[in-house]
Design an enzyme around this catalytic site. Structure first.
Site, short mmCIF file in Angstrom:
data_model
loop_
_atom_site.label_atom_id
_atom_site.label_comp_id
_atom_site.label_asym_id
_atom_site.label_seq_id
_atom_site.Cartn_x
_atom_site.Cartn_y
_atom_site.Cartn_z
N ASP A 1 9.81 6.45 6.70
CA ASP A 1 10.16 4.90 6.09
C ASP A 1 9.93 4.11 6.65
O ASP A 1 11.00 3.39 7.90
CB ASP A 1 11.53 5.15 5.53
CG ASP A 1 12.04 3.85 4.46
OD1 ASP A 1 11.09 2.91 4.78
OD2 ASP A 1 12.84 4.04 3.56
N LYS B 1 2.11 -11.79 4.31
CA LYS B 1 0.80 -11.37 4.58
C LYS B 1 0.02 -12.38 5.26
O LYS B 1 -1.02 -12.09 6.04
CB LYS B 1 0.08 -11.37 3.24
CG LYS B 1 0.33 -10.13 2.41
CD LYS B 1 0.16 -8.83 3.21
CE LYS B 1 0.49 -7.61 2.17
NZ LYS B 1 -0.09 -6.37 3.12
N TYR C 1 6.43 -12.47 -0.03
CA TYR C 1 5.17 -11.59 0.09
C TYR C 1 4.21 -12.23 0.72
O TYR C 1 3.51 -11.73 1.73
CB TYR C 1 4.90 -11.03 -1.28
CG TYR C 1 3.82 -9.88 -1.16
CD1 TYR C 1 3.85 -8.64 -0.69
CD2 TYR C 1 2.43 -10.67 -1.66
CE1 TYR C 1 2.74 -7.82 -0.77
CE2 TYR C 1 1.40 -9.74 -1.62
CZ TYR C 1 1.48 -8.37 -0.91
OH TYR C 1 0.31 -7.58 -0.94
N1 LIG Z 1 -2.78 -3.83 -5.18
C1 LIG Z 1 -3.04 -5.07 -4.89
O1 LIG Z 1 -3.28 -6.04 -5.77
C2 LIG Z 1 -3.06 -5.53 -3.48
C3 LIG Z 1 -3.45 -6.63 -2.98
C4 LIG Z 1 -3.59 -7.16 -1.97
C5 LIG Z 1 -2.92 -6.59 -0.75
N2 LIG Z 1 -2.41 -5.38 -1.01
C6 LIG Z 1 -1.79 -4.60 0.01
O2 LIG Z 1 -2.19 -3.20 -0.02
C7 LIG Z 1 -1.61 -2.42 0.85
C8 LIG Z 1 -1.42 -0.91 -0.13
O3 LIG Z 1 -0.98 -1.32 -1.41
P1 LIG Z 1 -1.42 -0.66 -2.54
O4 LIG Z 1 -2.04 -1.58 -3.50
O5 LIG Z 1 -2.45 0.69 -2.32
O6 LIG Z 1 -0.06 -0.08 -3.29
P2 LIG Z 1 0.83 1.25 -3.72
O7 LIG Z 1 -0.55 2.04 -4.67
O8 LIG Z 1 1.78 1.23 -4.29
O9 LIG Z 1 0.73 1.98 -2.32
C9 LIG Z 1 1.45 1.58 -1.53
C10 LIG Z 1 1.82 2.78 -0.48
O10 LIG Z 1 2.67 2.33 0.74
C11 LIG Z 1 3.58 3.40 0.99
N3 LIG Z 1 4.79 2.72 1.15
C12 LIG Z 1 5.48 1.79 0.49
N4 LIG Z 1 6.87 1.39 0.97
C13 LIG Z 1 6.67 2.19 2.36
C14 LIG Z 1 7.85 2.28 3.17
N5 LIG Z 1 9.00 2.02 2.96
N6 LIG Z 1 7.44 3.21 4.34
C15 LIG Z 1 6.28 3.98 4.42
N7 LIG Z 1 5.43 3.85 3.43
C16 LIG Z 1 5.54 3.03 2.20
C17 LIG Z 1 3.32 4.10 -0.40
O11 LIG Z 1 3.84 5.51 0.12
P3 LIG Z 1 5.39 6.30 -0.33
O12 LIG Z 1 5.86 5.69 -1.62
O13 LIG Z 1 4.98 7.56 0.15
O14 LIG Z 1 6.36 5.81 0.85
C18 LIG Z 1 2.24 4.04 -0.88
O15 LIG Z 1 1.45 5.14 -0.01
C19 LIG Z 1 -0.16 -3.11 0.65
O16 LIG Z 1 0.10 -3.39 2.23
C20 LIG Z 1 -0.31 -4.20 -0.19
O17 LIG Z 1 0.56 -5.32 0.08
C21 LIG Z 1 -2.34 -4.54 -2.61
#
Ligand SMILES: NC(=O)c1ccc[n+]([C@@H]2O[C@H](COP(=O)([O-])OP(=O)(O)OC[C@H]3O[C@@H](n4cnc5c(N)ncnc54)[C@H](OP(=O)(O)O)[C@@H]3O)[C@@H](O)[C@H]2O)c1
Length: 267
Positions: free
Chosen positions: A65, A158, A154
């Site tokens: 975590d 970033k 957030y």
């Molecule tokens: N989706 C968007 O529109 C978007 C846009 C810009 C940037 N991002 C960035 O992209 C990255 C990935 O996000 P995503 O969109 O792919 O979201 P997602 O599908 O919700 O995936 C998030 C991942 O982060 C892990 N995670 C969350 N909290 C954690 C913790 N406390 N410790 C360890 N692992 C943790 C989760 O795994 P577990 O649940 O197994 O821990 C999951 O594998 C993030 O940094 C997000 O800010 C996303």
């Protein structure tokens, strides 16, 4: 990054869904062994088994975590292990806290900052010296276009991630190691549903596919690019924000303060 004389190893945080899963799948298909880091042991094990069977790569599972300091330090220790070098670090794990800051839950804010900023700092600090000593390696920090404007805690985290990665890349210049900030816009993942965010119909046309953006990002990493902004639309948006003339919002904040207070004691 020149090919090592063994199979390259990538450590990916947050590979159990979304962008991180796309990184894990793509890197395994390209022949990387993987270290998979997040909280959900069941999903980590299932992903590791499927990638190992499909691509004949070694997948190590490291449940952690990343909002907890002791877990981050365990992952850092793995990155410092010179016997099992990591060639590519992808700091991708993330979450969004969907609440008003004023009067909101402070622990939730701190967890978000710890995952989005502190863990990124600690893991880069652990990985970079070994990469520099080996004369090769790469770091990808998954940031966001949200970091280019003032849109809450957030987006502030970033903004830190992008700025920190730019500094890291400058520090690493000439060492054979690169650092890249991936700055996506809206991506179809579990991110918004986990945060309970309803992003609404106005965003249609702005959504990105995580497999495509990961493919483009890895091409940018190979080119040594510091910023990877997927799609022409978001690239144009970021360029526009960066090019705002002195009428930009910070200049307006400064001049508004000056109008109210007149000259300062330092004038
Ligand atoms: N989706 C968007 O529109 C978007 C846009 C810009 C940037 N991002 C960035 O992209 C990255 C990935 O996000 P995503 O969109 O792919 O979201 P997602 O599908 O919700 O995936 C998030 C991942 O982060 C892990 N995670 C969350 N909290 C954690 C913790 N406390 N410790 C360890 N692992 C943790 C989760 O795994 P577990 O649940 O197994 O821990 C999951 O594998 C993030 O940094 C997000 O800010 C996303």
């Amino acid at each position: 990054m020149p090919a090592p004389d063994r199979r390259p190893v990538a450590l990916v945080t947050g590979p159990t869904s979304g962008i991180g899963e796309s990184f894990a799948r793509r890197l395994a298909a390209e022949g990387h062994d993987l270290v998979l880091v997040s909280r959900d042991r069941g999903r980590l094990d299932a992903l590791a088994a499927s990638l190992a069977a499909r691509h004949e790569v070694a997948c190590e599972v490291l449940p952690a975590d990343l909002s907890r300091r002791e877990d981050v330090l365990r992952v850092a220790e793995r990155l410092r292990d010179d016997e099992r070098p990591v060639d590519l670090l992808v700091n991708n794990a993330g979450l969004g806290v969907n609440q008003r800051f004023v009067g909101g839950d402070l622990d939730a804010e701190l967890r978000q900052l710890d995952v989005l900023a502190t863990a990124v700092l600690v893991l880069c600090h652990a990985a970079a010296p070994g990469m520099v000593a080996r004369g090769r390696g790469a770091v990808v920090n998954v940031s966001s276009v949200a970091g280019f404007g003032p849109m809450g805690s957030y987006s502030a985290a970033k903004a830190w991630c992008t700025s920190f990665t730019e500094h890291l890349a400058a520090t690493l210049r000439g060492t054979g190691v690169t650092a890249t900030a991936l700055c996506p816009g809206f991506v179809r993942t579990e991110f918004h549903s986990r945060a309970g965010m309803d992003v609404g119909a106005r965003t249609s046309g702005w959504w990105l596919d995580s497999d495509d953006l990961v493919e483009d990002c890895l091409a940018d990493v190979r080119r040594g690019r510091v910023l990877s902004v997927p799609s022409r639309r978001y690239t144009a948006l970021v360029a526009l924000l960066a090019l705002l003339p002195p009428g930009g919002y910070r200049a307006r904040l400064l001049s508004a303060g000056r109008r109210r207070t007149g000259t300062s004691r330092h004038d």
